[in-house]
Design an enzyme around this catalytic site. Structure first.
Site, PDB file in Angstrom:
ATOM      1  N   ASP A   1       0.841  -1.209   0.000  1.00 27.35           N
ATOM      2  CA  ASP A   1       0.000   0.000   0.000  1.00 27.35           C
ATOM      3  C   ASP A   1       0.875   1.257   0.000  1.00 27.35           C
ATOM      4  O   ASP A   1       0.368   2.380  -0.040  1.00 27.35           O
ATOM      5  CB  ASP A   1      -1.024   0.001   1.148  1.00 27.35           C
ATOM      6  CG  ASP A   1      -0.391  -0.017   2.528  1.00 27.35           C
ATOM      7  OD1 ASP A   1       0.849  -0.132   2.625  1.00 27.35           O
ATOM      8  OD2 ASP A   1      -1.148   0.079   3.527  1.00 27.35           O
ATOM      9  N   SER A   2       2.213   1.069  -0.018  1.00 26.40           N
ATOM     10  CA  SER A   2       3.132   2.182  -0.285  1.00 26.40           C
ATOM     11  C   SER A   2       2.785   2.832  -1.618  1.00 26.40           C
ATOM     12  O   SER A   2       3.201   3.962  -1.884  1.00 26.40           O
ATOM     13  CB  SER A   2       4.581   1.688  -0.299  1.00 26.40           C
ATOM     14  OG  SER A   2       4.725   0.561  -1.137  1.00 26.40           O
TER      15      SER A   2
ATOM     16  N   ASP B   1      -1.101  -6.117  -0.037  1.00 30.10           N
ATOM     17  CA  ASP B   1      -1.381  -5.472   1.251  1.00 30.10           C
ATOM     18  C   ASP B   1      -2.874  -5.301   1.484  1.00 30.10           C
ATOM     19  O   ASP B   1      -3.624  -4.962   0.563  1.00 30.10           O
ATOM     20  CB  ASP B   1      -0.751  -4.064   1.257  1.00 30.10           C
ATOM     21  CG  ASP B   1       0.413  -3.962   2.224  1.00 30.10           C
ATOM     22  OD1 ASP B   1       0.431  -4.696   3.218  1.00 30.10           O
ATOM     23  OD2 ASP B   1       1.298  -3.129   1.960  1.00 30.10           O
TER      24      ASP B   1
ATOM     25  N   LYS C   1      -1.089  -9.347   3.174  1.00 28.37           N
ATOM     26  CA  LYS C   1      -0.279  -8.842   4.291  1.00 28.37           C
ATOM     27  C   LYS C   1      -1.124  -7.901   5.136  1.00 28.37           C
ATOM     28  O   LYS C   1      -1.870  -7.083   4.606  1.00 28.37           O
ATOM     29  CB  LYS C   1       0.964  -8.112   3.778  1.00 28.37           C
ATOM     30  CG  LYS C   1       1.836  -7.529   4.911  1.00 28.37           C
ATOM     31  CD  LYS C   1       3.224  -7.161   4.433  1.00 28.37           C
ATOM     32  CE  LYS C   1       3.322  -5.847   3.729  1.00 28.37           C
ATOM     33  NZ  LYS C   1       2.895  -4.656   4.517  1.00 28.37           N
TER      34      LYS C   1
ATOM     35  N   GLU D   1      -1.002  -5.395   8.706  1.00 26.50           N
ATOM     36  CA  GLU D   1      -0.188  -4.744   9.744  1.00 26.50           C
ATOM     37  C   GLU D   1      -0.811  -4.982  11.118  1.00 26.50           C
ATOM     38  O   GLU D   1      -2.032  -4.913  11.263  1.00 26.50           O
ATOM     39  CB  GLU D   1      -0.104  -3.228   9.487  1.00 26.50           C
ATOM     40  CG  GLU D   1       0.705  -2.873   8.268  1.00 26.50           C
ATOM     41  CD  GLU D   1       0.876  -1.363   8.064  1.00 26.50           C
ATOM     42  OE1 GLU D   1       0.622  -0.578   8.992  1.00 26.50           O
ATOM     43  OE2 GLU D   1       1.280  -0.993   6.944  1.00 26.50           O
TER      44      GLU D   1
ATOM     45  N   GLU E   1       9.691  -4.224   9.904  1.00 26.74           N
ATOM     46  CA  GLU E   1      10.135  -2.938   9.326  1.00 26.74           C
ATOM     47  C   GLU E   1      10.769  -2.055  10.393  1.00 26.74           C
ATOM     48  O   GLU E   1      10.164  -1.797  11.449  1.00 26.74           O
ATOM     49  CB  GLU E   1       8.927  -2.233   8.683  1.00 26.74           C
ATOM     50  CG  GLU E   1       9.294  -0.880   8.076  1.00 26.74           C
ATOM     51  CD  GLU E   1       8.239  -0.315   7.136  1.00 26.74           C
ATOM     52  OE1 GLU E   1       7.214  -0.980   6.883  1.00 26.74           O
ATOM     53  OE2 GLU E   1       8.458   0.814   6.655  1.00 26.74           O
TER      54      GLU E   1
END
Ligand code: KIV
Length: 265
Positions: free
Chosen positions: A45-46, A84, A113, A115, A182
């Site tokens: 999602d960057s 993501d 993925k 978070e 990260e």
């Protein structure tokens, strides 16, 4: 050679072979990334920052992620593709299942993925019990930027480090099959990597993890807001996108990247 799967990555961890991962968001870059021989592609999602120009990843929608994942999967041949789950798309286990369903059925992702640590364990279990492969993401979690106040190293100090280790073990126990760590101190990342059976992929987490991931635009030195300290600009050294990507894969496999200067203590 068949497509890489989680079994391929597990085997690489068992054999001590480093796993090279990079983000990609479209078809043309994916062809370049594939040609360089990356093991897995993260549709991160960057993309909200490097493709869409937002200040953070928060505005990215599930439809954005499905669109970009499909563009990547359409041309990927060898690499496993991880997508993501964007901000506010996994607030409950049921919502997360809907999101993961779209990313896998419409986007074609092989893994999603998510978070978060302890608060996500129930959701991760809900997904993995329903045949959704999950990659966890701990340490610096960009979707929490407004709680954190800044993008900075996480897990410094005994208690903070212990919490991340506990979350990592919890995610594995809940069924997660991979973990991204990260921006954490290298010693903590190494300890977590030793403690887990699943592959641990670092970004700003030192060299003693099972593999590395970088944001594609960062390692090409074309990020709008400058290059983070844990990133090496491979394009500056190689003068072509293909050369830069090949050098990245080589450097990860040979444990030449990350070096001391890209590592947090
Ligand atoms: O969104 C992303 O690209 C990521 C990487 C920074 C790991 O989550």
């Amino acid at each position: 050679m068949g497509k890489n799967t989680i079994s391929t990555l597990n085997r690489m961890k068992a054999n001590g072979e480093k796993i090279a991962v990079i983000t990609s968001y479209d078809a043309s870059f994916t062809q370049q990334v594939e040609a360089a021989g990356v093991d897995a592609i993260l549709v991160g999602d960057s993309l909200g920052m490097v493709v869409q120009g937002h200040e953070s990843t928060l505005p990215v929608t599930v439809s954005d992620m499905v669109y970009h994942t499909a563009n990547v999967v359409r041309v990927s041949r060898q690499a496993m593709v991880i997508a993501d789950m964007p901000f506010m798309s996994h607030g409950s286990a049921e919502q997360a299942l809907d999101t993961a369903g779209r990313l896998m059925k419409e986007g074609g992702a092989h893994m999603v993925k998510i978070e978060g640590g302890a608060p996500q364990l129930e959701t991760v279990h809900h997904l993995t019990a329903r045949a959704v492969p999950v990659c966890g993401h701990l340490g610096l979690m960009p979707q929490s930027i407004h709680q954190l106040g800044a993008y900075r190293v996480q897990g410094r100090g005994e208690h903070a480090g212990e919490r991340i280790l506990k979350d990592a073990v919890g995610l594995q126990d809940a069924g997660a099959q991979m973990l991204v760590l990260e921006c954490v101190p290298a010693l903590l990342a190494a300890e977590i990597t030793r403690a887990l059976d699943i592959p641990v992929i670092g970004i700003g987490a030192g060299v003693d993890v099972d593999g590395q991931v970088l944001v594609l635009y960062d390692m090409l030195g074309i990020t709008m807001n400058g290059t983070p300290s844990f990133v090496r600009d491979f394009l500056a050294e190689e003068h072509s996108v293909q050369g830069a990507l090949a050098a990245y894969v080589r450097a990860v496999k040979d444990k030449q990247f990350p070096a001391e200067e890209h590592t947090f203590k």
